[in-house]
Design an enzyme around this catalytic site. Structure first.
Site, PDB file in Angstrom:
ATOM      1  N   ASP A  32      36.158  42.914  30.255  1.00  0.00           N
ATOM      2  CA  ASP A  32      37.154  43.023  31.329  1.00  0.00           C
ATOM      3  C   ASP A  32      36.541  43.313  32.695  1.00  0.00           C
ATOM      4  OD1 ASP A  32      39.097  42.596  29.399  1.00  0.00           O
ATOM      5  OD2 ASP A  32      39.436  44.739  29.071  1.00  0.00           O
ATOM      6  N   LYS A  35      35.416  38.703  34.683  1.00  0.00           N
ATOM      7  CA  LYS A  35      34.652  37.446  34.478  1.00  0.00           C
ATOM      8  C   LYS A  35      35.498  36.218  34.812  1.00  0.00           C
ATOM      9  CE  LYS A  35      34.024  38.619  30.184  1.00  0.00           C
ATOM     10  NZ  LYS A  35      34.561  39.993  30.182  1.00  0.00           N
ATOM     11  N   GLY A  59      40.623  38.100  27.123  1.00  0.00           N
ATOM     12  CA  GLY A  59      41.770  37.891  28.003  1.00  0.00           C
ATOM     13  C   GLY A  59      41.228  37.847  29.414  1.00  0.00           C
ATOM     14  N   HIS A  60      41.136  36.655  29.979  1.00  0.00           N
ATOM     15  CA  HIS A  60      40.550  36.501  31.309  1.00  0.00           C
ATOM     16  C   HIS A  60      41.658  36.191  32.309  1.00  0.00           C
ATOM     17  CE1 HIS A  60      36.451  35.374  29.304  1.00  0.00           C
ATOM     18  NE2 HIS A  60      36.880  36.589  28.999  1.00  0.00           N
ATOM     19  N   GLN A 243      33.913  39.155  26.421  1.00  0.00           N
ATOM     20  CA  GLN A 243      33.561  40.546  26.134  1.00  0.00           C
ATOM     21  C   GLN A 243      32.421  40.997  27.079  1.00  0.00           C
ATOM     22  OE1 GLN A 243      33.861  38.383  23.001  1.00  0.00           O
ATOM     23  NE2 GLN A 243      35.992  38.817  23.449  1.00  0.00           N
TER      24      GLN A 243
HETATM   25  P1  GDP Z   1      37.731  39.564  32.197  1.00  0.00           P
HETATM   26  O1  GDP Z   1      38.152  39.710  30.792  1.00  0.00           O
HETATM   27  O2  GDP Z   1      36.318  39.985  32.425  1.00  0.00           O
HETATM   28  O3  GDP Z   1      38.001  38.208  32.762  1.00  0.00           O
HETATM   29  O4  GDP Z   1      38.616  40.591  33.046  1.00  0.00           O
HETATM   30  P2  GDP Z   1      40.199  40.838  32.879  1.00  0.00           P
HETATM   31  O5  GDP Z   1      40.926  39.717  33.487  1.00  0.00           O
HETATM   32  O6  GDP Z   1      40.521  41.222  31.490  1.00  0.00           O
HETATM   33  O7  GDP Z   1      40.359  42.158  33.717  1.00  0.00           O
HETATM   34  C1  GDP Z   1      39.952  42.245  35.034  1.00  0.00           C
HETATM   35  C2  GDP Z   1      41.158  42.641  35.887  1.00  0.00           C
HETATM   36  O8  GDP Z   1      40.701  42.903  37.198  1.00  0.00           O
HETATM   37  C3  GDP Z   1      42.177  41.524  36.023  1.00  0.00           C
HETATM   38  O9  GDP Z   1      43.448  42.104  36.209  1.00  0.00           O
HETATM   39  C4  GDP Z   1      41.747  40.817  37.290  1.00  0.00           C
HETATM   40  O10 GDP Z   1      42.809  40.112  37.930  1.00  0.00           O
HETATM   41  C5  GDP Z   1      41.313  41.994  38.105  1.00  0.00           C
HETATM   42  N1  GDP Z   1      40.299  41.729  39.119  1.00  0.00           N
HETATM   43  C6  GDP Z   1      39.166  41.005  39.038  1.00  0.00           C
HETATM   44  N2  GDP Z   1      38.437  41.163  40.157  1.00  0.00           N
HETATM   45  C7  GDP Z   1      39.140  42.014  40.951  1.00  0.00           C
HETATM   46  C8  GDP Z   1      38.893  42.602  42.209  1.00  0.00           C
HETATM   47  O11 GDP Z   1      37.860  42.399  42.834  1.00  0.00           O
HETATM   48  N3  GDP Z   1      39.855  43.457  42.684  1.00  0.00           N
HETATM   49  C9  GDP Z   1      41.028  43.707  42.009  1.00  0.00           C
HETATM   50  N4  GDP Z   1      41.913  44.508  42.556  1.00  0.00           N
HETATM   51  N5  GDP Z   1      41.263  43.180  40.819  1.00  0.00           N
HETATM   52  C10 GDP Z   1      40.324  42.361  40.293  1.00  0.00           C
HETATM   53  P1  IMO Z   2      37.169  40.036  27.596  1.00  0.00           P
HETATM   54  O1  IMO Z   2      36.517  38.707  27.344  1.00  0.00           O
HETATM   55  C1  IMO Z   2      37.457  44.224  26.479  1.00  0.00           C
HETATM   56  C2  IMO Z   2      36.933  45.200  22.271  1.00  0.00           C
HETATM   57  C3  IMO Z   2      38.127  45.751  21.519  1.00  0.00           C
HETATM   58  C4  IMO Z   2      37.417  46.658  20.537  1.00  0.00           C
HETATM   59  C5  IMO Z   2      36.165  45.869  20.174  1.00  0.00           C
HETATM   60  C6  IMO Z   2      36.284  45.050  18.904  1.00  0.00           C
HETATM   61  O2  IMO Z   2      38.556  39.956  28.084  1.00  0.00           O
HETATM   62  O3  IMO Z   2      36.278  40.908  28.410  1.00  0.00           O
HETATM   63  P2  IMO Z   2      37.565  42.796  18.305  1.00  0.00           P
HETATM   64  O4  IMO Z   2      39.006  42.474  18.338  1.00  0.00           O
HETATM   65  O5  IMO Z   2      36.721  41.920  19.150  1.00  0.00           O
HETATM   66  O6  IMO Z   2      37.018  42.933  16.921  1.00  0.00           O
HETATM   67  O7  IMO Z   2      37.486  44.279  18.927  1.00  0.00           O
HETATM   68  O8  IMO Z   2      35.939  44.983  21.264  1.00  0.00           O
HETATM   69  N1  IMO Z   2      37.143  43.903  22.944  1.00  0.00           N
HETATM   70  C7  IMO Z   2      37.274  43.772  24.263  1.00  0.00           C
HETATM   71  N2  IMO Z   2      37.327  44.688  25.236  1.00  0.00           N
HETATM   72  N3  IMO Z   2      37.485  42.914  26.794  1.00  0.00           N
HETATM   73  C8  IMO Z   2      37.401  41.977  25.838  1.00  0.00           C
HETATM   74  O9  IMO Z   2      37.306  40.670  26.119  1.00  0.00           O
HETATM   75  C9  IMO Z   2      37.340  42.391  24.498  1.00  0.00           C
HETATM   76  N4  IMO Z   2      37.269  41.733  23.318  1.00  0.00           N
HETATM   77  C10 IMO Z   2      37.141  42.670  22.385  1.00  0.00           C
HETATM   78  O10 IMO Z   2      38.988  46.461  22.381  1.00  0.00           O
HETATM   79  O11 IMO Z   2      36.993  47.831  21.183  1.00  0.00           O
HETATM   80 MG    MG Z   3      39.613  40.667  29.670  1.00  0.00          MG
END
Ligand code: GDP
Ligand code: IMO
Ligand code: MG
Length: 443
Positions: A32, A35, A59-60, A243
């Site tokens: 998270d 990415k 979840g991106h 991840q």
């Molecule tokens: P990922 O799994 O690495 O793609 O990240 P996620 O989407 O799960 O979580 C990142 C969160 O941060 C999401 O809600 C994005 O919209 C948000 N995000 C990413 N970059 C920025 C930033 O520079 N500022 C803010 N406020 N939100 C950001």
């Molecule tokens: P993105 O790509 C954050 C975490 C779960 C748990 C561990 C194992 O959005 O960054 P799993 O279901 O993979 O067996 O869970 O990994 N986890 C993540 N945490 N971002 C993710 O993906 C994750 N995918 C798995 O919360 O701790």
């Molecule tokens: Mg994510």
């Protein structure tokens, strides 16, 4: 673009985000890191975006204009018309979830067809029994649970490694698929019985999966050959990590990890692109740290968690869980830079720290009175590590309208420079908001 420029030269020696070459983007923390947003930004400069590991546990989030897109299995590059996206052999695919994701994105106006999405015939399938086993194992672990996403990821990779998995390409051979599923379900039903769960009717499940195979058939192909053909025609590839480094099955905080190689090497094994075709590695990380699920997290801080949650931030997109939040961890980041070979960092969510008077940076750990400079392999030892902090002054003004590095307050620039110096790498991008345009290129 980069064509004709010697790869190693510009990849290693000169940073220029306009010149992409083949780039791996990895999460440098616990997932998270933002990415999806970074991939969306960089996709503009490449031809192909590839997912090579993980499944719909990812979840991106990408925000374009006023629309929010959530990508789980499909590379975030799909939002840019004209780009080719691939789901590689190293990904585990729940085809029902994939069909739902395709429908959802199409509903948001995104075009998806075999012209811009290819899926590996060697990618392993995630079945409902994987999810059931995932849930039951978590229940059995009780207080020691991993905190998985319950998407069946661990059991699906388990089957792959145990050589009893069923692959996406098998959906295109209905007879063979039914045979494999029937044989697999015998053992699975025995296991489910031990957990007190209902047995699975393999015929019904088989029909449901074969129907998804029909929907996806035009996209299912040998993506290794497809990728090599694309590279032969000078197309540039961006690998979208899922991840993060500390969730890596080998290098993360085992057993509190996911079941794939989330570090840079996973891009090669999970796609069939050899290491000598990778030009650079970009690490995505937040200006602070977050983690969902259980496991060690030395810099976790309740006040920072409360502050970010009160701003409506740091809620996991997939499971709705509140992410645990903490300060920037230079010990962990140094390790991430080392194990991934990170050439440059994309630091996201700088704006999350905008209101703070003072910001803490973890520069070392302490365990049993001794200084520790790298994350311990043993999770028990890791859990006993406490952070050694330095305090730096905050900037106490919004950064969300900054569009160039010079627009950032001085203390924000000093903070970014400090964390990069401690991590031992360069800064290339800074995120100051969710939107595409809230991205600063650092030259
Ligand atoms: P990922 O799994 O690495 O793609 O990240 P996620 O989407 O799960 O979580 C990142 C969160 O941060 C999401 O809600 C994005 O919209 C948000 N995000 C990413 N970059 C920025 C930033 O520079 N500022 C803010 N406020 N939100 C950001
Ligand atoms: P993105 O790509 C954050 C975490 C779960 C748990 C561990 C194992 O959005 O960054 P799993 O279901 O993979 O067996 O869970 O990994 N986890 C993540 N945490 N971002 C993710 O993906 C994750 N995918 C798995 O919360 O701790
Ligand atoms: Mg994510």
């Amino acid at each position: 673009m980069s064509r004709g420029v010697p790869r190693r030269f510009y990849a290693r020696d000169v940073f220029c985000p306009e010149l992409m070459a083949n780039t791996v983007l990895v999460g440098a923390q616990w997932g998270d890191e933002g990415k999806g947003k970074v991939i969306d930004y960089l996709t503009d400069r490449v031809d192909v975006v590839v997912r090579s590991q993980g499944g719909n546990n990812a979840g991106h989030t990408v925000v374009v204009g006023d629309t929010k897109y959530i990508l789980r299995l499909i590379p975030s590059g799909i939002l840019r018309p004209g780009k080719i996206c691939l789901i590689g052999n190293g990904v585990v695919v729940d085809p029902i979830s994939l069909c739902e994701e395709i429908a959802e994105l199409r509903g948001q106006g995104v075009e998806i067809s075999s012209r811009n999405l290819l899926i590996s015939d060697a990618a392993h399938l995630v079945f409902p029994y994987h999810k059931l086993i995932d849930e039951q194992r978590e229940l059995a672990h009780g207080r020691n649970k991993i905190g998985t996403t319950k998407r069946g990821i661990g059991p699906a990779y388990g089957d792959k490694i145990a050589r009893v998995g069923i692959r996406l390409g098998d959906l295109l051979e209905p007879e063979l698929f039914r045979e494999r599923l029937e044989s697999r379900i015998q053992e699975v039903n025995w296991l489910l019985q031990q957990y007190g769960s209902k047995p699975i009717d393999w015929r019904e499940l088989g029909d449901q999966y074969l129907a998804t195979g029909e929907q996806l058939q035009d996209m299912i192909t040998n993506t290794v050959l497809a990728l090599h053909r694309l590279m032969d025609s000078q197309k540039e590839i961006l690998f979208e990590g899922a991840q993060g480094t500390f969730l890596d099955i080998d290098h993360g905080t085992y057993p509190y990890v996911t079941s794939s190689n989330t570090t840079a090497g996973g891009a090669c094994t999970g796609s069939g692109v050899p290491p000598n075709r990778i030009d650079r590695v970009v690490g995505a990380l937040k200006a602070y740290t977050t983690r969902v699920g259980e496991g060690p997290f030395p810099t976790e801080n309740q006040e920072l968690s409360d502050l970010l949650h009160s701003m409506g931030r740091e809620i996991a997109v997939n499971t709705g869980r509140k992410r645990r939040c903490g300060w920037f961890d230079a010990v962990a980041t140094r390790f991430a830079v080392m194990v991934n070979g990170i050439d440059e960092m994309a630091v996201t969510n700088l704006d999350g720290l905008d209101s703070l008077e003072t910001i803490k940076i973890c520069v070392a750990y302490e365990r049993d009175g001794k200084k520790v400079d790298s994350p311990p392999t043993c999770v028990r030892k890791f859990k006993r590590c406490t952070p050694v902090y330095i305090d730096v002054p905050g900037w106490k003004e919004p950064t969300t309208s900054a569009r160039s590095y010079d627009d950032l307050p001085k203390n924000a620039r000093l903070y970014l420079e400090k964390i990069c110096e401690l991590a031992g790498t360069k800064l290339s991008l800074v995120g100051v908001g969710q939107k595409r345009e809230q991205t600063i290129v650092v030259r």
